[in-house]
Design a protein around this motif. Structure first.
Motif, PDB file in Angstrom:
ATOM      1  N   VAL A   1       0.843  -1.192   0.000  1.00 49.24           N
ATOM      2  CA  VAL A   1       0.000   0.000   0.000  1.00 49.24           C
ATOM      3  C   VAL A   1       0.885   1.251   0.000  1.00 49.24           C
ATOM      4  O   VAL A   1       0.630   2.206  -0.743  1.00 49.24           O
ATOM      5  N   ALA A   2       1.937   1.233   0.810  1.00 45.83           N
ATOM      6  CA  ALA A   2       2.864   2.369   0.843  1.00 45.83           C
ATOM      7  C   ALA A   2       3.547   2.548  -0.513  1.00 45.83           C
ATOM      8  O   ALA A   2       3.711   3.676  -0.995  1.00 45.83           O
TER       9      ALA A   2
ATOM     10  N   GLY B   1      -3.091  12.499   0.623  1.00 47.97           N
ATOM     11  CA  GLY B   1      -3.632  11.150   0.495  1.00 47.97           C
ATOM     12  C   GLY B   1      -4.793  10.862   1.406  1.00 47.97           C
ATOM     13  O   GLY B   1      -5.436   9.830   1.286  1.00 47.97           O
ATOM     14  N   ARG B   2      -5.072  11.754   2.373  1.00 47.52           N
ATOM     15  CA  ARG B   2      -6.188  11.509   3.266  1.00 47.52           C
ATOM     16  C   ARG B   2      -7.483  11.731   2.513  1.00 47.52           C
ATOM     17  O   ARG B   2      -7.592  12.608   1.676  1.00 47.52           O
TER      18      ARG B   2
ATOM     19  N   ALA C   1       1.960   6.234  -7.139  1.00 51.41           N
ATOM     20  CA  ALA C   1       0.901   7.124  -7.614  1.00 51.41           C
ATOM     21  C   ALA C   1       1.310   8.585  -7.431  1.00 51.41           C
ATOM     22  O   ALA C   1       1.108   9.419  -8.325  1.00 51.41           O
ATOM     23  N   GLY C   2       1.907   8.903  -6.298  1.00 50.28           N
ATOM     24  CA  GLY C   2       2.358  10.271  -6.051  1.00 50.28           C
ATOM     25  C   GLY C   2       3.409  10.713  -7.042  1.00 50.28           C
ATOM     26  O   GLY C   2       3.362  11.836  -7.565  1.00 50.28           O
TER      27      GLY C   2
ATOM     28  N   ASP D   1       1.044   4.042  -2.984  1.00 54.79           N
ATOM     29  CA  ASP D   1       0.892   5.468  -2.715  1.00 54.79           C
ATOM     30  C   ASP D   1       2.094   6.250  -3.237  1.00 54.79           C
ATOM     31  O   ASP D   1       1.940   7.297  -3.862  1.00 54.79           O
ATOM     32  N   ARG D   2       3.278   5.735  -3.007  1.00 58.93           N
ATOM     33  CA  ARG D   2       4.501   6.404  -3.472  1.00 58.93           C
ATOM     34  C   ARG D   2       4.537   6.469  -5.002  1.00 58.93           C
ATOM     35  O   ARG D   2       4.822   7.509  -5.590  1.00 58.93           O
TER      36      ARG D   2
END
Length: 161
Positions: A133-134, A156-157, A140-141, A137-138
């Motif tokens: 998941v991390a 991301g929230r 996608a960012g 997220d990384r």
């Protein structure tokens, strides 16, 4: 000279494209089945729910959703007929419109949200470990910063919707 993809890069690219298509279809199918909302309905409702006073100027809402003004106008028209949103003239210039989440729209969104989140968990999040998941997220960012360099970084929230 073209820098072709390596075998590993091509495999990753093809799997990503297939995953994106299959994942979007699964979550869309669940949303429609669980709530009778389309992805577009949910996108508009959830975005409005995050705004001050549950309202956005139409142009700002279209920008936030990355939609054309025409697409937004058609979608809002359909949702307005169902009582989910209300469109009013913009104060001040009278040229623009403001789109507002109605009480009925909020109720529909709040009823749909738990099943929608469960679908996202079932089809993606719960299949991954915390490190995955991390990494997602990384990744996608990184891609979003490259494709939308002028956009403010989201932390991301998300809201409960």
């Amino acid at each position: 000279m073209t820098k072709w993809l390596s075998a590993q890069e091509e495999a990753a690219w093809r799997r990503y494209r297939r995953m994106r298509t299959v994942l979007d279809l699964a979550i869309s199918r669940d949303l429609r089945s669980d709530s009778s909302l389309s992805d577009a309905d949910y996108d508009v409702l959830s975005t409005l729910s995050e705004a001050a006073e549950d309202s956005w100027r139409a142009g700002d809402l279209a920008t936030r959703l990355m939609w054309s003004s025409s697409r937004l106008a058609h979608q809002v028209g359909r949702m307005e007929r169902r009582g989910l949103v209300r469109r009013t003239s913009s104060d001040g210039d009278g040229r623009g419109a403001v789109v507002t989440l109605t009480g009925a729209g909020r109720e529909v969104l709040e009823a749909a949200a738990p099943a929608h989140v469960a679908s996202v968990r079932r089809h993606l999040i719960d299949l991954l470990g915390q490190e995955d998941v991390a990494a997602l997220d990384r990744i996608a960012g990184t891609v979003l910063r490259a494709l939308q360099p002028g956009e403010p970084e989201s932390d991301g929230r998300v809201t409960r919707h």
